[in-house]
Design a protein around this motif. Structure first.
Motif, PDB file in Angstrom:
ATOM      1  N   ALA A  31      -7.316   8.621  63.627  1.00  0.00           N
ATOM      2  CA  ALA A  31      -6.448   8.371  64.743  1.00  0.00           C
ATOM      3  C   ALA A  31      -5.454   9.564  65.143  1.00  0.00           C
ATOM      4  N   ARG A  32      -5.466   9.782  66.205  1.00  0.00           N
ATOM      5  CA  ARG A  32      -4.440  10.860  66.451  1.00  0.00           C
ATOM      6  C   ARG A  32      -3.719  10.229  67.944  1.00  0.00           C
ATOM      7  N   ASP A  33      -2.369  11.041  68.038  1.00  0.00           N
ATOM      8  CA  ASP A  33      -1.670  10.796  68.873  1.00  0.00           C
ATOM      9  C   ASP A  33      -2.051  11.541  70.096  1.00  0.00           C
ATOM     10  N   ALA A  34      -1.215  11.378  71.204  1.00  0.00           N
ATOM     11  CA  ALA A  34      -1.706  12.212  72.594  1.00  0.00           C
ATOM     12  C   ALA A  34      -1.566  13.649  72.403  1.00  0.00           C
ATOM     13  N   ASP A  35      -0.867  14.091  71.454  1.00  0.00           N
ATOM     14  CA  ASP A  35      -0.808  15.679  71.074  1.00  0.00           C
ATOM     15  C   ASP A  35      -1.945  16.206  70.192  1.00  0.00           C
ATOM     16  N   GLY A  36      -2.631  15.215  69.917  1.00  0.00           N
ATOM     17  CA  GLY A  36      -3.706  15.703  68.824  1.00  0.00           C
ATOM     18  C   GLY A  36      -3.251  15.606  67.341  1.00  0.00           C
ATOM     19  N   LYS A  37      -2.056  15.308  67.068  1.00  0.00           N
ATOM     20  CA  LYS A  37      -1.756  15.044  65.782  1.00  0.00           C
ATOM     21  C   LYS A  37      -2.256  13.684  64.851  1.00  0.00           C
ATOM     22  N   LEU A  38      -2.526  14.015  63.824  1.00  0.00           N
ATOM     23  CA  LEU A  38      -2.990  12.919  62.915  1.00  0.00           C
ATOM     24  C   LEU A  38      -1.907  11.891  62.922  1.00  0.00           C
ATOM     25  N   ILE A  39      -2.411  10.368  63.086  1.00  0.00           N
ATOM     26  CA  ILE A  39      -1.356   9.511  62.810  1.00  0.00           C
ATOM     27  C   ILE A  39      -2.072   8.229  62.213  1.00  0.00           C
ATOM     28  N   ILE A  40      -1.140   7.347  61.584  1.00  0.00           N
ATOM     29  CA  ILE A  40      -1.525   6.066  61.267  1.00  0.00           C
ATOM     30  C   ILE A  40      -0.887   5.143  61.999  1.00  0.00           C
ATOM     31  N   PRO A  41      -1.742   4.341  62.929  1.00  0.00           N
ATOM     32  CA  PRO A  41      -1.342   3.467  63.803  1.00  0.00           C
ATOM     33  C   PRO A  41      -0.259   2.511  63.058  1.00  0.00           C
ATOM     34  N   GLY A  42       0.807   2.079  63.854  1.00  0.00           N
ATOM     35  CA  GLY A  42       1.848   0.989  63.548  1.00  0.00           C
ATOM     36  C   GLY A  42       0.886  -0.321  63.199  1.00  0.00           C
ATOM     37  N   SER A  43       0.091  -0.531  63.855  1.00  0.00           N
ATOM     38  CA  SER A  43      -0.689  -2.048  63.768  1.00  0.00           C
ATOM     39  C   SER A  43      -1.356  -1.809  62.275  1.00  0.00           C
ATOM     40  N   THR A  44      -1.861  -0.706  61.989  1.00  0.00           N
ATOM     41  CA  THR A  44      -2.823  -0.409  60.860  1.00  0.00           C
ATOM     42  C   THR A  44      -1.518  -0.825  59.428  1.00  0.00           C
ATOM     43  N   LEU A  45      -0.685  -0.142  59.621  1.00  0.00           N
ATOM     44  CA  LEU A  45       0.477  -0.025  58.574  1.00  0.00           C
ATOM     45  C   LEU A  45       0.961  -1.712  58.527  1.00  0.00           C
ATOM     46  N   LYS A  46       1.245  -2.286  59.680  1.00  0.00           N
ATOM     47  CA  LYS A  46       1.756  -3.519  59.595  1.00  0.00           C
ATOM     48  C   LYS A  46       0.833  -4.615  58.874  1.00  0.00           C
ATOM     49  N   GLY A  47      -0.574  -4.351  59.211  1.00  0.00           N
ATOM     50  CA  GLY A  47      -1.479  -5.184  58.757  1.00  0.00           C
ATOM     51  C   GLY A  47      -1.725  -4.965  57.130  1.00  0.00           C
ATOM     52  N   ARG A  48      -1.528  -3.852  56.695  1.00  0.00           N
ATOM     53  CA  ARG A  48      -1.777  -3.539  55.232  1.00  0.00           C
ATOM     54  C   ARG A  48      -0.342  -3.992  54.600  1.00  0.00           C
ATOM     55  N   ILE A  49       0.669  -3.725  55.186  1.00  0.00           N
ATOM     56  CA  ILE A  49       2.054  -4.256  54.218  1.00  0.00           C
ATOM     57  C   ILE A  49       2.125  -5.878  54.290  1.00  0.00           C
ATOM     58  N   ARG A  50       1.546  -6.442  55.523  1.00  0.00           N
ATOM     59  CA  ARG A  50       1.326  -7.791  55.471  1.00  0.00           C
ATOM     60  C   ARG A  50       0.694  -8.163  54.354  1.00  0.00           C
ATOM     61  N   TRP A  51      -0.433  -7.664  54.294  1.00  0.00           N
ATOM     62  CA  TRP A  51      -1.448  -8.123  53.147  1.00  0.00           C
ATOM     63  C   TRP A  51      -0.709  -7.999  51.880  1.00  0.00           C
ATOM     64  N   GLU A  52      -0.012  -6.750  51.683  1.00  0.00           N
ATOM     65  CA  GLU A  52       0.810  -6.646  50.176  1.00  0.00           C
ATOM     66  C   GLU A  52       1.874  -7.860  50.017  1.00  0.00           C
ATOM     67  N   CYS A  53       2.500  -7.963  51.164  1.00  0.00           N
ATOM     68  CA  CYS A  53       3.649  -9.349  51.251  1.00  0.00           C
ATOM     69  C   CYS A  53       2.983 -10.476  50.868  1.00  0.00           C
ATOM     70  N   GLU A  54       1.548 -10.804  51.280  1.00  0.00           N
ATOM     71  CA  GLU A  54       1.195 -12.228  51.036  1.00  0.00           C
ATOM     72  C   GLU A  54       0.748 -12.200  49.692  1.00  0.00           C
ATOM     73  N   ARG A  55       0.177 -11.073  49.104  1.00  0.00           N
ATOM     74  CA  ARG A  55      -0.318 -11.199  47.685  1.00  0.00           C
ATOM     75  C   ARG A  55       1.144 -11.250  46.755  1.00  0.00           C
ATOM     76  N   ILE A  56       2.369 -10.747  47.105  1.00  0.00           N
ATOM     77  CA  ILE A  56       3.615 -10.776  46.403  1.00  0.00           C
ATOM     78  C   ILE A  56       3.986 -12.231  46.538  1.00  0.00           C
ATOM     79  N   ALA A  57       4.194 -12.872  47.878  1.00  0.00           N
ATOM     80  CA  ALA A  57       4.498 -14.086  47.984  1.00  0.00           C
ATOM     81  C   ALA A  57       3.781 -15.166  47.060  1.00  0.00           C
TER      82      ALA A  57
END
Ligand SMILES: [Zn+2]
Length: 238
Positions: A31-57
């Protein structure tokens, strides 16, 4: 609450974007932003952090619903268990769900440093080719294997664009919002701290990251500060 995090890529990441893939002739592009810079989309981060939080909970013995199927998530998760009121688990209270708004907003993680390699123009016949083929990425061939027959088929050859391997890129992201309590905030921070994988290709060694830095409301998170902030997780739940 304003949490800035810096993720260091330990291998290479491919956060798939099939939309961009066709343009460069691969099956999956990063994934890249409009300027062509590499990004990790917020939705991907959120999904991954949510998964980690579920595991911890769950490790803490807290009952949380089973994302991502809506029917197994709050409040339906509880309805199936005889709770008639609309109830939400700590995960849904923090990250939201189909029937509830999230308490937090996750921004896209953008490349922290301007990529030196990318900014070095590479000329071919007087034309810059670094614009067309950025040096922040690499194309990797892969072969999908039929699990049933344990055989590789050449027609299943596919190409994935990943961030440049061993470049130790750092991505900076912002998480903002108002967690309902210290416990919610502590769980979020624990999930962020546990973050070690983003994107696809785990079996091929892709996606390994570590949280190299955290700044909470302007305060640098030292090891001691992280520990203090995670304390509410140790309190006995009722
Ligand atoms: Zn839930």
């Amino acid at each position: 609450m304003k949490l800035e995090i810096e993720l260091e890529v330990l291998s290479a990441v491919c956060v798939g974007s099939t939309a961009d893939a066709q343009g460069i002739g691969v099956d999956k592009a990063t994934a890249r932003d409009a300027d062509g810079k590499l990004i990790i989309p917020g939705s991907t981060l959120k999904g991954r952090i949510r998964w980690e939080c579920e595991r911890i909970a769950r490790a803490l013995g807290w009952e949380v619903c089973d994302a991502p199927q809506t029917d197994n998530m709050c409040p339906y998760f509880w309805h199936h268990r005889g709770v008639s009121d609309d109830k939400y688990c700590i995960i849904c209270e923090t990250f939201g769900g189909s029937a509830r708004h999230a308490a937090l907003w996750f921004g896209d993680a953008a490349l922290a440093d301007d990529v030196r390699l990318r900014n070095t123009p590479v000329l071919q016949r007087g034309k810059s080719v670094s614009e067309r083929r950025p040096f922040d990425a690499q194309i990797r061939p892969g072969v999908s294997i039929s699990r049933a027959r344990r055989a590789a088929f050449s027609e299943r050859l596919f190409f994935t664009e990943t961030s440049a391997p061993n470049a130790r890129f750092r991505f900076r992201a912002l998480i903002e919002g108002d967690p309902p309590s210290h416990k919610h905030r502590a769980l979020l921070l624990a999930g962020v701290r546990a973050l070690s994988l983003v994107g696809g290709g785990r079996s091929r060694g892709l996606g390994w990251v570590r949280v190299a830095r955290g700044v909470l409301d302007g305060d640098e998170l030292t090891d001691t500060r992280w520990k203090e902030l995670l304390k509410p997780l140790e309190e006995v739940t009722t």
